[in-house]
Scaffold this motif. Structure first.
Motif, PDB file in Angstrom:
ATOM      1  N   LYS A 119      -3.031   3.776  -7.234  1.00 27.10           N
ATOM      2  CA  LYS A 119      -3.408   5.001  -7.956  1.00 27.10           C
ATOM      3  C   LYS A 119      -4.076   4.718  -9.306  1.00 27.10           C
ATOM      4  N   ASP A 120      -3.996   3.486  -9.778  1.00 24.28           N
ATOM      5  CA  ASP A 120      -4.646   3.152 -11.044  1.00 24.28           C
ATOM      6  C   ASP A 120      -6.123   2.804 -10.864  1.00 24.28           C
ATOM      7  N   TYR A 121      -6.607   2.856  -9.623  1.00 29.28           N
ATOM      8  CA  TYR A 121      -8.006   2.487  -9.361  1.00 29.28           C
ATOM      9  C   TYR A 121      -8.783   3.678  -8.807  1.00 29.28           C
ATOM     10  N   ASP A 122     -10.049   3.763  -9.194  1.00 30.13           N
ATOM     11  CA  ASP A 122     -10.884   4.909  -8.801  1.00 30.13           C
ATOM     12  C   ASP A 122     -11.168   4.918  -7.308  1.00 30.13           C
ATOM     13  N   THR A 123     -11.380   3.740  -6.739  1.00 31.85           N
ATOM     14  CA  THR A 123     -11.754   3.684  -5.318  1.00 31.85           C
ATOM     15  C   THR A 123     -10.904   2.628  -4.597  1.00 31.85           C
ATOM     16  N   VAL A 151       4.184 -13.362  -8.101  1.00 31.61           N
ATOM     17  CA  VAL A 151       4.863 -12.263  -7.405  1.00 31.61           C
ATOM     18  C   VAL A 151       4.085 -11.006  -7.760  1.00 31.61           C
ATOM     19  N   LEU A 152       3.613 -10.310  -6.740  1.00 30.97           N
ATOM     20  CA  LEU A 152       2.775  -9.121  -6.953  1.00 30.97           C
ATOM     21  C   LEU A 152       3.481  -7.913  -6.334  1.00 30.97           C
ATOM     22  N   SER A 153       3.693  -6.882  -7.146  1.00 31.96           N
ATOM     23  CA  SER A 153       4.356  -5.676  -6.659  1.00 31.96           C
ATOM     24  C   SER A 153       3.421  -4.470  -6.797  1.00 31.96           C
ATOM     25  N   ASN A 154       3.604  -3.503  -5.932  1.00 24.38           N
ATOM     26  CA  ASN A 154       2.874  -2.235  -6.088  1.00 24.38           C
ATOM     27  C   ASN A 154       3.745  -1.214  -6.828  1.00 24.38           C
ATOM     28  N   LYS A 155       4.991  -1.594  -7.103  1.00 31.40           N
ATOM     29  CA  LYS A 155       5.916  -0.682  -7.788  1.00 31.40           C
ATOM     30  C   LYS A 155       6.401  -1.330  -9.077  1.00 31.40           C
ATOM     31  N   PRO A 156       6.225  -0.629 -10.223  1.00 27.59           N
ATOM     32  CA  PRO A 156       6.615  -1.243 -11.493  1.00 27.59           C
ATOM     33  C   PRO A 156       8.120  -1.470 -11.611  1.00 27.59           C
ATOM     34  N   ALA A 178     -12.042   0.310  -2.875  1.00 32.48           N
ATOM     35  CA  ALA A 178     -12.726  -0.980  -3.055  1.00 32.48           C
ATOM     36  C   ALA A 178     -12.325  -1.626  -4.384  1.00 32.48           C
ATOM     37  N   ASP A 179     -12.157  -0.807  -5.419  1.00 29.58           N
ATOM     38  CA  ASP A 179     -11.727  -1.349  -6.725  1.00 29.58           C
ATOM     39  C   ASP A 179     -10.312  -1.925  -6.629  1.00 29.58           C
ATOM     40  N   TYR A 180      -9.466  -1.215  -5.874  1.00 33.16           N
ATOM     41  CA  TYR A 180      -8.088  -1.692  -5.678  1.00 33.16           C
ATOM     42  C   TYR A 180      -8.089  -3.031  -4.940  1.00 33.16           C
ATOM     43  N   ASP A 181      -8.856  -3.095  -3.863  1.00 33.73           N
ATOM     44  CA  ASP A 181      -8.965  -4.349  -3.098  1.00 33.73           C
ATOM     45  C   ASP A 181      -9.402  -5.493  -4.006  1.00 33.73           C
ATOM     46  N   ARG A 182     -10.408  -5.220  -4.818  1.00 32.24           N
ATOM     47  CA  ARG A 182     -10.959  -6.246  -5.700  1.00 32.24           C
ATOM     48  C   ARG A 182      -9.881  -6.750  -6.660  1.00 32.24           C
ATOM     49  N   ALA A 183      -9.090  -5.800  -7.231  1.00 35.28           N
ATOM     50  CA  ALA A 183      -8.037  -6.187  -8.178  1.00 35.28           C
ATOM     51  C   ALA A 183      -6.987  -7.070  -7.496  1.00 35.28           C
ATOM     52  N   MET A 184      -6.612  -6.685  -6.267  1.00 35.28           N
ATOM     53  CA  MET A 184      -5.607  -7.460  -5.526  1.00 35.28           C
ATOM     54  C   MET A 184      -6.143  -8.857  -5.198  1.00 35.28           C
ATOM     55  N   ILE A 185      -7.349  -8.885  -4.674  1.00 32.56           N
ATOM     56  CA  ILE A 185      -7.948 -10.157  -4.255  1.00 32.56           C
ATOM     57  C   ILE A 185      -8.129 -11.073  -5.470  1.00 32.56           C
ATOM     58  N   ASP A 186      -8.625 -10.493  -6.582  1.00 29.72           N
ATOM     59  CA  ASP A 186      -8.841 -11.306  -7.788  1.00 29.72           C
ATOM     60  C   ASP A 186      -7.528 -11.880  -8.311  1.00 29.72           C
ATOM     61  N   ALA A 187      -6.481 -11.042  -8.350  1.00 29.02           N
ATOM     62  CA  ALA A 187      -5.186 -11.517  -8.875  1.00 29.02           C
ATOM     63  C   ALA A 187      -4.668 -12.685  -8.047  1.00 29.02           C
ATOM     64  N   ILE A 188      -4.803 -12.573  -6.736  1.00 31.40           N
ATOM     65  CA  ILE A 188      -4.284 -13.637  -5.860  1.00 31.40           C
ATOM     66  C   ILE A 188      -5.144 -14.892  -5.980  1.00 31.40           C
TER      67      ILE A 188
END
Ligand code: GRF
Length: 201
Positions: A61-65, A35-40, A67-77
């Motif tokens: 907002k925790d990622y600089d760009t 389960v992945l949320s964008n809200k803590p 692209a970094d956010y996308d990478r974090a989401m894709i990696d987690a999934i």
């Protein structure tokens, strides 16, 4: 076994419907692996913890760009091993990169009969407010594949719900959830788990 990642932003009643369907044995051949949320503070995260489902919060907002956010989401999934991404009240617009990473493997539930009351700005109670102001007599819910537009991807399944005299947006929202959303989402996932609804590979 179909492994699913459920993306949420809020209360997570649709997530709960899927959890209940799996735990009661009504939904077979399916495991919720993340389960992945964008809200803590999303209550959906509490639901995941209560049912022993791995969960994570990833905020843009925790990622600089982007692209970094996308990478974090894709990696987690990807790390979760999910075959299917289920958007269940996930209020973040997905990038082209994300959508391409899981082409025809992302589904969304929307609380209207698409193409009515959908697209940019139509989320939550706004959908039901718009349906009531237009005076429709029937509304419902739709599960569709996600493409790079908002609510534009191929429709998988829909369920109609009657609008009644005296409905408020809140009352209508509740009826659409009870009579359509909470049944539709597990039904579509079952169809995918059974191979009746083909997904991307
Ligand atoms: C639902 O109405 C769903 O259709 C929409 O967002 C809402 C999420 O509700 N996409 P919940 O968090 O599942 O209770």
């Amino acid at each position: 076994m179909l492994k699913i990642a459920v993306l949420v932003s809020g209360g997570g009643t649709n997530l709960q419907a899927v959890i209940d369907a799996v735990e009661s044995g009504k939904l077979t051949g399916t495991q919720i692996v993340l389960v992945l949320s964008n809200k803590p503070d999303a209550y959906a995260l509490t639901r995941a913890k209560e049912h022993g489902i791995p969960s994570v919060c990833i905020r843009k907002k925790d990622y600089d760009t982007p692209a970094d956010y996308d990478r974090a989401m894709i990696d987690a999934i990807r790390e979760s091993g999910a075959d299917l991404v289920v958007l269940a009240g996930f209020l973040v617009v997905l990038s082209e990169t994300f959508v391409q990473a899981f082409a025809r493997r992302i589904i969304n539930i929307h609380p209207s009969l698409i193409p009515s009351f959908c697209g940019d700005g139509f989320y939550g109670l706004k959908v039901h407010e718009a349906a009531l102001s237009r005076g429709v007599k029937v509304t419902g819910a739709t599960v569709h594949f996600v493409d790079s537009g908002t609510d534009t991807g191929p429709i998988i399944m829909q369920k109609a719900v009657e609008v009644r005299e005296g409905d408020t947006p809140e009352i209508l929202q509740r009826r659409v959830m009870e009579e359509a959303e909470w049944k539709l989402l597990p039904a579509v996932i079952q169809g995918i788990a059974d191979g009746e609804i083909p997904i991307g590979n």
